[in-house]
Design a protein around this motif. Sequence first.
Motif, PDB file in Angstrom:
ATOM      1  N   LEU A   1       0.827  -1.212   0.000  1.00 37.77           N
ATOM      2  CA  LEU A   1       0.000   0.000   0.000  1.00 37.77           C
ATOM      3  C   LEU A   1       0.861   1.262   0.000  1.00 37.77           C
ATOM      4  O   LEU A   1       0.589   2.224  -0.715  1.00 37.77           O
ATOM      5  CB  LEU A   1      -0.894  -0.009   1.244  1.00 37.77           C
TER       6      LEU A   1
ATOM      7  N   LYS B   1      -7.910  -8.103 -10.588  1.00 40.76           N
ATOM      8  CA  LYS B   1      -9.334  -7.941 -10.920  1.00 40.76           C
ATOM      9  C   LYS B   1      -9.552  -6.569 -11.574  1.00 40.76           C
ATOM     10  O   LYS B   1      -8.858  -5.604 -11.246  1.00 40.76           O
ATOM     11  CB  LYS B   1     -10.182  -8.026  -9.642  1.00 40.76           C
TER      12      LYS B   1
ATOM     13  N   THR C   1      -6.140   1.583  -1.453  1.00 41.80           N
ATOM     14  CA  THR C   1      -6.541   0.206  -1.128  1.00 41.80           C
ATOM     15  C   THR C   1      -7.143  -0.489  -2.342  1.00 41.80           C
ATOM     16  O   THR C   1      -6.794  -1.637  -2.639  1.00 41.80           O
ATOM     17  CB  THR C   1      -7.583   0.209   0.018  1.00 41.80           C
ATOM     18  N   SER C   2      -8.028   0.192  -3.047  1.00 43.17           N
ATOM     19  CA  SER C   2      -8.664  -0.440  -4.217  1.00 43.17           C
ATOM     20  C   SER C   2      -7.633  -0.750  -5.299  1.00 43.17           C
ATOM     21  O   SER C   2      -7.691  -1.805  -5.939  1.00 43.17           O
ATOM     22  CB  SER C   2      -9.749   0.463  -4.791  1.00 43.17           C
TER      23      SER C   2
ATOM     24  N   LEU D   1     -13.982  -4.786  -8.955  1.00 40.18           N
ATOM     25  CA  LEU D   1     -13.922  -4.131  -7.652  1.00 40.18           C
ATOM     26  C   LEU D   1     -14.553  -2.759  -7.844  1.00 40.18           C
ATOM     27  O   LEU D   1     -14.509  -2.211  -8.952  1.00 40.18           O
ATOM     28  CB  LEU D   1     -12.472  -3.964  -7.211  1.00 40.18           C
TER      29      LEU D   1
ATOM     30  N   SER E   1      -3.220  -6.841  -6.777  1.00 36.31           N
ATOM     31  CA  SER E   1      -2.908  -8.099  -6.084  1.00 36.31           C
ATOM     32  C   SER E   1      -3.805  -9.239  -6.550  1.00 36.31           C
ATOM     33  O   SER E   1      -3.346 -10.359  -6.730  1.00 36.31           O
ATOM     34  CB  SER E   1      -3.088  -7.948  -4.570  1.00 36.31           C
ATOM     35  N   LEU E   2      -5.099  -8.944  -6.701  1.00 34.05           N
ATOM     36  CA  LEU E   2      -6.040 -10.012  -7.065  1.00 34.05           C
ATOM     37  C   LEU E   2      -6.254 -10.096  -8.578  1.00 34.05           C
ATOM     38  O   LEU E   2      -6.984 -10.957  -9.047  1.00 34.05           O
ATOM     39  CB  LEU E   2      -7.395  -9.782  -6.384  1.00 34.05           C
TER      40      LEU E   2
ATOM     41  N   PHE F   1      -4.456  -1.308  -4.824  1.00 33.61           N
ATOM     42  CA  PHE F   1      -3.653  -2.426  -4.307  1.00 33.61           C
ATOM     43  C   PHE F   1      -4.374  -3.757  -4.535  1.00 33.61           C
ATOM     44  O   PHE F   1      -3.776  -4.737  -5.005  1.00 33.61           O
ATOM     45  CB  PHE F   1      -3.400  -2.199  -2.808  1.00 33.61           C
ATOM     46  N   LEU F   2      -5.655  -3.776  -4.241  1.00 32.50           N
ATOM     47  CA  LEU F   2      -6.436  -5.011  -4.428  1.00 32.50           C
ATOM     48  C   LEU F   2      -6.513  -5.403  -5.897  1.00 32.50           C
ATOM     49  O   LEU F   2      -6.371  -6.573  -6.249  1.00 32.50           O
ATOM     50  CB  LEU F   2      -7.862  -4.816  -3.906  1.00 32.50           C
TER      51      LEU F   2
ATOM     52  N   ASP G   1      -6.828   6.980   1.103  1.00 28.21           N
ATOM     53  CA  ASP G   1      -6.779   5.584   1.554  1.00 28.21           C
ATOM     54  C   ASP G   1      -7.644   4.671   0.698  1.00 28.21           C
ATOM     55  O   ASP G   1      -7.254   3.554   0.357  1.00 28.21           O
ATOM     56  CB  ASP G   1      -7.243   5.487   3.014  1.00 28.21           C
ATOM     57  N   GLU G   2      -8.841   5.150   0.346  1.00 29.87           N
ATOM     58  CA  GLU G   2      -9.766   4.341  -0.454  1.00 29.87           C
ATOM     59  C   GLU G   2      -9.140   3.992  -1.800  1.00 29.87           C
ATOM     60  O   GLU G   2      -9.171   2.828  -2.236  1.00 29.87           O
ATOM     61  CB  GLU G   2     -11.057   5.130  -0.730  1.00 29.87           C
TER      62      GLU G   2
END
Lengths: 283, 383
Positions: free
Chosen positions: A8, A38, A28-29, A188, A35-36, A31-32, A24-25
């Motif tokens: 992050l 998506k 985080t999104s 996401l 990482s995933l 990063f996801l 932060d939002e």
Amino acid sequence: MSNEELTLKNIKKSLNDIGYVSNDEITTSTFLALSLNKPILIEGPPGVGKTELAKAIAKSLNREFFRIQCYEGITFEQIVGEWNYQKQLLHLESAKGKNQDETSIFNNDYFIKRPLLQAFIDEKDSLLLIDEIDKADEEVESFLLQALGEKQVTVNDLGTFDLNNNLIVVLTSNSQRMLLDETKDRCLFLYISYPSVEREMKIVKSKIPEADDGLIKKVVNLVQRIRTLNLTKKPSVRASVDWVNSVQNLGNKNVEEALIDSMGVAIKNESDKKRVLKDIFKQ
Amino acid sequence: MKSQIVYLSNQLRDKGLGVSIRSTQTALDTYELLGTDDLALLKRALRSVYVKDKYDIAKFDEIFDECFIKKPSTDERQVNRNSNKRVGKRGGKSNKYVIKKDGKTNKKPNPMGAEQIKQLSGTPVLDEKEQLEREGEILNKDLTKLNKFDPRVLELCQQLGRRIANKRSRRNRLAKTNKVDIRRTMRKNIKYGGVPVELIKAKPRKHKNEHMFLNDISGSCEWISSWFFMLMYSCQTAFKNSRVFEFDNKVIETTDALKQEYLLTAFADVRTLRMRNAMVHGTSNMYSSFNQFRKKAKLNNKSYVIILSDCRDWAGPKIDGIPASVEVMKELVRDSKKVVILNPEDKYKWDVVDSCVSLYQEAGAQVFEVSTLNQLADFVVQM
């Protein structure tokens, strides 16, 4: 950025380094999504940095950038590609009298590849921005489901293309129409609203580093107040940047006058302008 | 861990969020990736996995807190009033940590203040979202239930109107430029041996249609007509020649109100007009009002008449048990290009008691059901 470096903190820093002020939002999104692996669907009012975020991610990760700008009536051909009709025609004309197989005109050489297919077959890791997906018709959205979910694209007469690289897909929407549940389910979700005063000041400062802090504060506070009015078109973050820029370039001694003179860069409607003059500038 | 995420998915489904198995799987991957060391981070991450609509954010936050953050029970509160411990990794596995807020869901939202109304046109802040219905829910809500002033509906009508205007102008532009003139294309391509290399586009045809909107403002349709007016206000640029009328047992023209600078001023003007003509909670007399409308509107073969009404002619005269307004409807159909009736009532209520839908249909009018704002907007787009 390799997988080990994918944290992050690193994402926030790399976005910041290229001038995108994250929160932060958003971090985080992002990063996801990375990482995933998506797709990420970004919603929010116009001018809050949705498209900019996609560009910033591509730049910070040094990825190839592909963009599909959606509009009403956009078709499969403009997204995936189309047969080169004239080339096929010439080939057939030149092949007249010769014993040639006509199916040869349905291969890669006669197909013009558009952004979606290019992003899929590119050897280098890429980022595909599907901008303003809500403006496209539902048929187009349904077609994209295969690409978003199964990472494949099928072209009639040419075959199915598998994803060749670590592709990130970013979709943006202004909520002009409700997207399909299937699309949302594959993505996401990130909602970017108008930023807080502090973040907006940082954004403006990052875009115009030479601007005076006092002026930035004044404009941002003004824009935030204007957004609370019931206007046809609310000023975006882009508008704040442009307004600060305009006031600076006007060079008036009286900032208030300069703000009124250059109001057009932020307020895009005559009735809105009258309302702002009355309610904010008390004129 | 698995059970905690599955439990969260179920809780979210119970509260009306569409959570698929794919979302639960992604949530599990997220949970494995991030752990529970930083609950705020996990909340943000799971929010982006589960939430698919901005108005669900508040709901999600509440349910997440119930599932992952321990709240002191009544007994614990007595022992230590100030304690507010968080649940660790093992916490969520047991349902004993989940304390439901009794009566919370049944609590009626507070009426909105002026500040909130202002905020609504922008991005609602998180605690406001709790009180708001989702945009999709309002758009698909029964129109007959939108019977009081709600700033959200006002905002949505404006948005819908703008979308309609955009769609219609795009469609018009496309219609003007994108048609192929086959005859001229064939002629042009003779030099290529009949192979159609060059396409010739057709020249646009000029349309001189006019739209006449006639809205029923009798008791049952008053608010629906108001929402329709607001919709029309926001998309008026998409209609070159349009006039708006309202009726109960008489007719008033409200076209001038459409030209007001602000929607609320326009709406207030319409209200004043209604009051001045004693048209508040009136009963409909379609015979006299359609007759007046015919005289005022001066219909011709380029006029489209769009009537928003439940077709219940309460006070109109009857001849042999058939409302006299049916005859006037026949005249309207004869004088105009097309008469379309938008009926906000469910189809199963048509022709019940004093509803004269079939009679109007027999007279030549086309009747469509428009029971939600979405349907209403779709109709205006297609018009």
